[in-house]
Each structure stands twice: as C-alpha cells, then as structure tokens.
Write an enzyme that holds these catalytic residues in place. Structure first.
Site, PDB file in Angstrom:
ATOM      1  N   GLY A  28      27.261  39.273  40.644  1.00 59.38           N
ATOM      2  CA  GLY A  28      28.608  39.302  40.984  1.00 59.38           C
ATOM      3  C   GLY A  28      29.371  37.791  40.458  1.00 59.38           C
ATOM      4  O   GLY A  28      28.603  36.863  40.731  1.00 59.38           O
ATOM      5  N   GLY A  29      30.487  37.931  40.002  1.00 61.46           N
ATOM      6  CA  GLY A  29      31.193  36.962  39.255  1.00 61.46           C
ATOM      7  C   GLY A  29      30.767  36.341  38.114  1.00 61.46           C
ATOM      8  O   GLY A  29      31.197  35.304  37.969  1.00 61.46           O
ATOM      9  N   VAL A  30      30.086  36.718  37.152  1.00 62.90           N
ATOM     10  CA  VAL A  30      29.597  36.165  36.037  1.00 62.90           C
ATOM     11  C   VAL A  30      30.443  36.458  34.728  1.00 62.90           C
ATOM     12  O   VAL A  30      30.222  36.113  33.781  1.00 62.90           O
ATOM     13  CB  VAL A  30      28.117  36.380  35.666  1.00 62.90           C
ATOM     14  CG1 VAL A  30      27.410  35.839  36.801  1.00 62.90           C
ATOM     15  CG2 VAL A  30      27.556  37.863  35.589  1.00 62.90           C
ATOM     16  N   GLY A  31      31.297  37.841  34.989  1.00 62.95           N
ATOM     17  CA  GLY A  31      32.017  38.270  33.880  1.00 62.95           C
ATOM     18  C   GLY A  31      31.681  39.386  33.381  1.00 62.95           C
ATOM     19  O   GLY A  31      31.793  39.680  32.003  1.00 62.95           O
ATOM     20  N   THR A  34      34.539  41.631  31.981  1.00 66.21           N
ATOM     21  CA  THR A  34      35.379  41.269  30.680  1.00 66.21           C
ATOM     22  C   THR A  34      34.155  41.415  29.507  1.00 66.21           C
ATOM     23  O   THR A  34      34.855  41.939  28.473  1.00 66.21           O
ATOM     24  CB  THR A  34      35.480  39.553  30.945  1.00 66.21           C
ATOM     25  OG1 THR A  34      36.352  39.251  31.903  1.00 66.21           O
ATOM     26  CG2 THR A  34      35.916  38.897  29.472  1.00 66.21           C
ATOM     27  N   ASP A  56      31.805  50.208  39.675  1.00 62.88           N
ATOM     28  CA  ASP A  56      31.977  49.167  40.836  1.00 62.88           C
ATOM     29  C   ASP A  56      32.980  49.400  41.806  1.00 62.88           C
ATOM     30  O   ASP A  56      34.141  49.777  41.305  1.00 62.88           O
ATOM     31  CB  ASP A  56      32.205  47.732  39.991  1.00 62.88           C
ATOM     32  CG  ASP A  56      32.177  46.633  41.033  1.00 62.88           C
ATOM     33  OD1 ASP A  56      32.089  46.922  42.319  1.00 62.88           O
ATOM     34  OD2 ASP A  56      31.887  45.339  40.699  1.00 62.88           O
ATOM     35  N   GLU A 224      22.851  29.254  35.626  1.00 62.51           N
ATOM     36  CA  GLU A 224      22.764  28.549  36.841  1.00 62.51           C
ATOM     37  C   GLU A 224      21.259  28.981  37.392  1.00 62.51           C
ATOM     38  O   GLU A 224      20.794  30.384  36.883  1.00 62.51           O
ATOM     39  CB  GLU A 224      23.793  28.720  37.875  1.00 62.51           C
ATOM     40  CG  GLU A 224      25.153  27.850  37.478  1.00 62.51           C
ATOM     41  CD  GLU A 224      26.174  28.104  38.400  1.00 62.51           C
ATOM     42  OE1 GLU A 224      25.963  28.696  39.234  1.00 62.51           O
ATOM     43  OE2 GLU A 224      27.220  27.736  38.111  1.00 62.51           O
TER      44      GLU A 224
END
Length: 355
Positions: A28-31, A34, A56, A224
């Site tokens: 979650g939150g890596v794009g 997009t 989602d 990361e």
C-alpha cells in the site's frame, strides 16, 4: 551495482501483443494506481481497446483520472479506446440470496472465501463478454491481491466440495428441499447446476492466468526495506500460483544531483541506493523501471500522460538540470525567498528600534 546495469522500461509489455490480462500490485502507498493508470494510457496507444479495473475497495482510480467511475465501464475523458471501472470483489449476503434460495447461501458461506470468489467470477464473466483487447487490474495491497489470485482455485475447491456433498447426501438434500417447499427452479439440482456452469468460466480464467503469453503481473514498490520484503513475498507467491511476472517498477527514487545540499536527502539517497542494489541483485532477469520522486502529485489525464514518458525512457536528472525553464523557475523561487528574508529582516530591525 545498479548504476552499471542498463535501465529497464515497460516497452516489453507494449510489444507483447498477446497480453490479455495485466495485474499491477504491491504494498500500500507505493503508487500502484498511478502506475496502472499510466500503463493503461500507454497500452491504449498500441491496442484497439483497453479496460482498467480497480479491485481495491478504497478506489483511487477516479482520483487519478479526476473523473467519476462506477461498476460499469466508462470512457476516460480525452480517449476514444480507454475505459475504466471500479468494482468491489466482495458480495453482500443480500446479493447472494437475490434469486437464489437461502439454503444455497448457507452452503456457499460455509466454504471460506467462496462468496468473494463467486463475485469475482461473475465480474470476469461480465468482462469476458466485453470485447477489450487488454484488461489492466489496479489491485488492492498485496494481501488482498494474493486472495484475488486465489479466487479461481478457491471456487474450484468449493465446487468440488459441494459436488462431494451432493454425492454423499444427495438423497437427504433432495428430501430437505421438498420438505421446505423449494420449487425445482431453486432446488438442489438447479443450484448445483448453476455452480457447475461456473466451472467452465473458472477453468478458462485459471488457464489464462497461468499462461505467460496472456497474463503478467507488474510489481510496484519503493526502494525501502518493507517494500523490498513485500515484493519478494509477492514474487514467490506468484511463482507458486504459476503466474508470470517479469516487470518491477521502483517508484519514488531520489536522484543524486550536484546542487543537493540537504543532509537528510543525501542520507535517504544512500539508503535507497542500498535497496536499489538489492533489487538489481535479486531480480537481475527482470525489467526494472525506476521512476523519480516528484515534487507534486500525478493526477489528471494531462499529468499522467506527461509522466508516462518516464516509463519508456529512463530518467536522466542531468538532462533536466540546466534547461532554461528550470533555471527561470529557480531564479523565481530565489527572488521570492529573498523578498521573504528582506521582510523578516525589516520586521526584526523595527522590533529592535522599539526596544
């Protein structure tokens, strides 16, 4: 290590004309949204028709394109062959019971995950009746995605379980349906017949998902530790499900520029480089596409189309460092900062004079 290797792009996905299903997923939150939106835009340039589906529950597709989408395919503004829809791959009890006897609902709910699997199969049946050249799935975070990919096998297991129940307790089930006054339309044979009818769709989808010519999975991540860990877990699970994956998009990469003086940014760059090296070491046979961290969000068709170039041509920070537009922007920013500093200085001087 990463710098010695040639930069990858997603051109291989555009060149693979047989592709029918493209899944885009990751932590979650890596794009993901997009990236899936831009992939669908790029595919629309080389395919006759493209459908992007968000599975989602927290839909972001409407936000990405700045256009409202529903569970029906909607033409994306500015395109003649790109459609989008947002579906929830779960099914409510009321929906399950609509037109089907409650006995079937209880049987279905007794098998873990079969309600979602059935809803997913219904969606796939609907999608297959539409003649799209390629379908892009903007999936939920990794855990939900893995469940989504398990749905075909979950439903197959569920059907087998129900069929074995029929063979073992067929007589009892028949007596129960007659006892409760269930007519033939919703009787045991009709219900199991309807489930059996789904098997063809599920087997076909299962075959297609496991065919590397028809299906691929694009992993999206950031440089990361947790994202690297999730990507490794995802790749292993996909291999277990026999689903092809050979593209990784590493998003939000900081590039080392000569004028960066921030100690924090330099520390982050060193940290990112360590994980970038690991990505290249682990996935040396993958197409790895690196995308730069931008100072602004990428929303709206214009912004998405503008950023799409980075998916086909590796980002080169030096090429954009000394353009006239960049220098003019820097001068404007410096002038504003100078004005603010002069205002603060005047205020401090006046404060000292009063004191």
């Amino acid at each position: 290590m990463a710098e010695e290797l040639p930069e990858g792009t997603v051109q291989n996905l555009l060149d693979q004309e047989t592709l029918k299903w493209v899944f885009v997923g990751g932590k979650g939150g890596v794009g993901k949204t997009t990236c899936s939106s831009i992939l669908s835009i790029l595919l629309s340039r080389v395919r006759s028709s493209v459908l992007i589906i968000s599975t989602d529950p927290a839909h972001n597709l409407s936000d990405a394109f700045q256009q409202r989408f529903t569970k029906a395919p909607t033409l994306v503004n500015g395109f003649s062959n790109l459609y989008a829809m947002e579906v929830n791959p779960t099914v409510e009890n009321e929906e399950l019971e609509e037109g089907i006897d409650g006995l079937f609902s209880e049987l279905a709910n007794a098998i873990p995950g079969i309600d979602e699997a059935m809803s997913f199969s219904e969606m796939l049946k609907l999608v297959q009746t539409m003649d799209y050249s390629v379908i892009v799935f903007d999936t939920a975070p990794t855990g939900h995605t893995l469940r989504l990919l398990q749905f075909p096998s979950t439903l197959e297991k569920g059907l087998s379980k129900l069929m074995s129940l029929k063979s073992r307790f067929g007589g009892i089930m028949g007596q129960m349906t007659r006892m409760f006054g269930v007519d033939d339309e919703f009787g045991e044979d009709a219900i199991l017949g309807r489930l059996e009818g789904m098997r063809d769709v599920i087997e076909q989808v299962n075959r297609q998902f496991k065919d590397p010519d028809l299906t691929t999975f694009v992993c999206v991540c950031i440089p990361e530790f947790l994202s690297l860990y999730e990507t490794e877990r995802l790749v292993q699970e996909l291999t277990k499900f026999e689903i092809d994956t050979h593209n990784i998009i590493i998003n939000q990469v900081l590039y080392d520029e000569e004028d960066v003086e921030s100690k924090l940014l330099k520390a982050r760059m060193r940290m990112q480089q360590k994980y970038l090296d690991q990505f290249y070491m682990l996935y040396d046979d993958f197409h790895i596409t690196k995308l730069p961290l931008l100072p602004q969000e990428v929303t709206g068709v214009e912004a998405l189309t503008g950023f799409s170039g980075k998916f086909l041509t590796p980002h080169d920070p030096s090429s954009s460092r000394d353009t006239v537009e960049d220098l003019e922007m820097k001068i404007t920013t410096l002038k504003q900062q100078l004005e603010y500093a002069e205002t603060d200085l005047d205020r401090l001087r006046k404060g000292k004079q009063k004191a």
